[in-house]
Structure formats: C-alpha cells, structure tokens
Write an enzyme that holds these catalytic residues in place. Sequence first.
Site, PDB file in Angstrom:
ATOM      1  N   THR A 180       0.817  -1.262   0.048  1.00 33.37           N
ATOM      2  CA  THR A 180      -0.021   0.069   0.011  1.00 33.37           C
ATOM      3  C   THR A 180       0.952   1.263   0.025  1.00 33.37           C
ATOM      4  O   THR A 180       2.195   1.068   0.458  1.00 33.37           O
ATOM      5  CB  THR A 180      -0.802   0.144   1.450  1.00 33.37           C
ATOM      6  OG1 THR A 180      -1.475  -1.029   1.655  1.00 33.37           O
ATOM      7  CG2 THR A 180      -2.072   0.892   1.170  1.00 33.37           C
ATOM      8  N   ARG A 208     -12.669  -8.548  -4.174  1.00 30.57           N
ATOM      9  CA  ARG A 208     -12.314  -8.330  -2.911  1.00 30.57           C
ATOM     10  C   ARG A 208     -11.921  -6.763  -2.506  1.00 30.57           C
ATOM     11  O   ARG A 208     -11.533  -5.989  -3.297  1.00 30.57           O
ATOM     12  CB  ARG A 208     -11.153  -9.185  -2.413  1.00 30.57           C
ATOM     13  CG  ARG A 208     -10.502  -8.985  -1.129  1.00 30.57           C
ATOM     14  CD  ARG A 208      -9.170  -7.801  -1.061  1.00 30.57           C
ATOM     15  NE  ARG A 208      -8.448  -7.836   0.236  1.00 30.57           N
ATOM     16  CZ  ARG A 208      -7.520  -7.146   0.436  1.00 30.57           C
ATOM     17  NH1 ARG A 208      -6.890  -6.249  -0.505  1.00 30.57           N
ATOM     18  NH2 ARG A 208      -6.967  -6.999   1.593  1.00 30.57           N
ATOM     19  N   VAL A 209     -12.338  -6.265  -1.415  1.00 27.62           N
ATOM     20  CA  VAL A 209     -12.299  -4.883  -1.103  1.00 27.62           C
ATOM     21  C   VAL A 209     -11.173  -4.661  -0.170  1.00 27.62           C
ATOM     22  O   VAL A 209     -11.172  -5.426   0.945  1.00 27.62           O
ATOM     23  CB  VAL A 209     -13.580  -4.137  -0.716  1.00 27.62           C
ATOM     24  CG1 VAL A 209     -13.475  -2.891  -0.279  1.00 27.62           C
ATOM     25  CG2 VAL A 209     -14.387  -4.253  -1.600  1.00 27.62           C
ATOM     26  N   SER A 210     -10.226  -3.843  -0.277  1.00 28.45           N
ATOM     27  CA  SER A 210      -9.033  -3.560   0.923  1.00 28.45           C
ATOM     28  C   SER A 210      -9.656  -2.686   1.778  1.00 28.45           C
ATOM     29  O   SER A 210     -10.522  -2.031   1.590  1.00 28.45           O
ATOM     30  CB  SER A 210      -8.013  -3.132   0.033  1.00 28.45           C
ATOM     31  OG  SER A 210      -8.101  -1.628  -0.254  1.00 28.45           O
ATOM     32  N   GLY A 230      -0.453  -3.028   5.127  1.00 28.13           N
ATOM     33  CA  GLY A 230      -0.523  -4.636   5.774  1.00 28.13           C
ATOM     34  C   GLY A 230      -1.494  -5.273   5.202  1.00 28.13           C
ATOM     35  O   GLY A 230      -2.160  -4.922   4.084  1.00 28.13           O
ATOM     36  N   ILE A 231      -1.922  -6.429   5.891  1.00 31.47           N
ATOM     37  CA  ILE A 231      -2.943  -7.067   5.570  1.00 31.47           C
ATOM     38  C   ILE A 231      -4.412  -6.581   5.653  1.00 31.47           C
ATOM     39  O   ILE A 231      -4.578  -6.299   6.837  1.00 31.47           O
ATOM     40  CB  ILE A 231      -2.954  -8.523   6.209  1.00 31.47           C
ATOM     41  CG1 ILE A 231      -1.559  -9.374   5.774  1.00 31.47           C
ATOM     42  CG2 ILE A 231      -4.351  -9.435   5.647  1.00 31.47           C
ATOM     43  CD1 ILE A 231      -1.601 -10.763   6.484  1.00 31.47           C
ATOM     44  N   GLY A 232      -5.137  -6.066   4.702  1.00 37.35           N
ATOM     45  CA  GLY A 232      -6.385  -5.172   4.730  1.00 37.35           C
ATOM     46  C   GLY A 232      -7.244  -5.876   5.727  1.00 37.35           C
ATOM     47  O   GLY A 232      -8.046  -5.222   6.615  1.00 37.35           O
TER      48      GLY A 232
END
Length: 317
Positions: A180, A208-210, A230-232
Amino acid sequence: MESQVQPKLIIHGGAGSSLHGKGGLEAVRRSLHTVIEEVYSLLLCGATASEAVVHGCQMLEDNPRFNAGTGSVLQSDGQIRMSASLMDGASRRFSGVINISRVKNPIELAQFLQNSPDRVLSDFGSAELAREMQIPSYNALTDLRLQEWIQERQDNFKSAMAGVVAEPELVETSNAGRGTIGVVALDASGRLAAGTSTGGKGFERIGRVSDSAMPAGNYATSNAGVSCTGIGEDIIDECLAPRIVVRVTDGMSLKEAMQRSFAESHQNKRDLGAIALDCSGAIAWGKTSEILLAAYHDGEKIGDTLEWTGNELIGYC
C-alpha cells in the site's frame, strides 16, 4: 503572514518481511526521500494538507516499485483493480474509489469526490466517474508484476499475497510484503489530511475490497491523521486508523495511542503497519510486521524506518 505551525509529513510504501539486501533498501530509500523532499517543499510554500497528500500519493502511485497505480499487483484473474481514499481532517470528509481499473492515479478520483454528495464509489461507478472527468485510459501493468503473477499461476496461487516492492530479485520470493502507499500531512495552518492507495493483495478473489478505501485504513480529523498498510483484513478487524485517532481525540498522546493500538494488534496476531501525525506535530509509526517502508520530515531533517528491525512496536519523534 508567518506560518502558524511547522509543517510535518510522513509517507509509507508498504510493510513486509524483507528488502533483500542493501540494494533494495537503498533503492526504496531514494524513492521515499524524493517524495518527501518534493512534497515537504510544497507544504513550506503554503500547500494545504490535502493538496500535499494527493501530490505525494500521485508520486508514489507513479513509481512502479510500489503496489499502487503503476506497478499494482494483479488479482487472481490477471486484472489490476486499485483502491484509494482521501480524508481531509479539517472538513472531516472521507472519499474514495474501490477496485477501479485503467486509470493512472486513483487518488485523483478520491480527491474529486471530496466535493461530491456521493463520496465512495465502487468499480462501475468509479469507471463512470473517470469517463466523466475525461481521464485517459491507462495500463498500470509492469513486466515485473506480470512475471510475478505468471509464477504464482504456475504454483496455483499458493502465496497469500504479492510482493510489497517490485524488484527483479524479489520476484523469486513474492511473499515479501503487503503493498500500500500512504501519506499523512500537517500543513502550516495546522490542518491534517491522510491518503492511502493500493493495488490490493495480489492473487485475491475478484471483488475483494481492501482497507485502503475504508476509514479503517485511512482516517483523519483535526486531532490526528493515520494511514495504514499490511493485510487489509487485519486492519479492518482492528479498525486501526480510527481507533488511533479516537484515542488521541479522547486525550491520549499520539505515542500512547499508537502503543496501545499496536499492542492490541500484536496480541491479536495481526500483520499491519501505520503512519500517523497529530495536530501538535508529533510523528509516529508502528508495525507488527518485520519492516515498515516509511519516511518522514520532522521540520528539520528527513528520517526513515527502513532499517528499523527491532522488536519495538512503535517509533516516534
């Protein structure tokens, strides 16, 4: 009229587990410091926090090294879908686009939507807005990201996500990070803004939505501003950005708010990072991952977090 406040700036280019040696580290450092120098000069010349954030996000989106704009990762079907958001702390307005394709700078659409009655648009709406704005069609694909996707397809997409930094030596092991980009700025009038943009996790399910186009990953008020990486899903589960901002609003120092929030994230085994500023000019950053690709200007000099590999959860100045 003299500036009321010394401007401050912090940016990030993702978080992850490795930069594969000094070559990758120095290349990323040059990229981040170049953005800091240009955007901080704009703040010194009177740019608003939102203007500075958008310009910084554009520069990071245009750098193929990072997973946003040009250089975005490919989803499982081989397509690029990007998300971005902007929050102006003075107006407390959040705007963003979700899973948009074929544009160069998603942050520009988020900026346009600041003054719209409909401030967050999904894929079809975002595409229609880009047409209305007469934004030229743009292919964000790079050879490195295509190579990364082809390798993963041959391996049946076993990696959880693509590499945070697109470098030839990193394509060999594409589990290097979580991509990101983000910018948080405090301008000379004391206004705060935050912006975040991403190409996603890479190899993910279509649709998929972040977190990058949600307040969970990008939030600012007149008290503080935060951009996450990071991991959304982990960031969303922690509701990280507004959690930090609300704690500052409720009287915690930025350092305390970051420390408590990252201690909770660590306890919950989250994989994430964040950058933050408050209205007093305090600068802070945090991570539960091994590395955080962040740089900042404290009003006197540029610093960065690229060699911050200790066990501390936060840093500040």
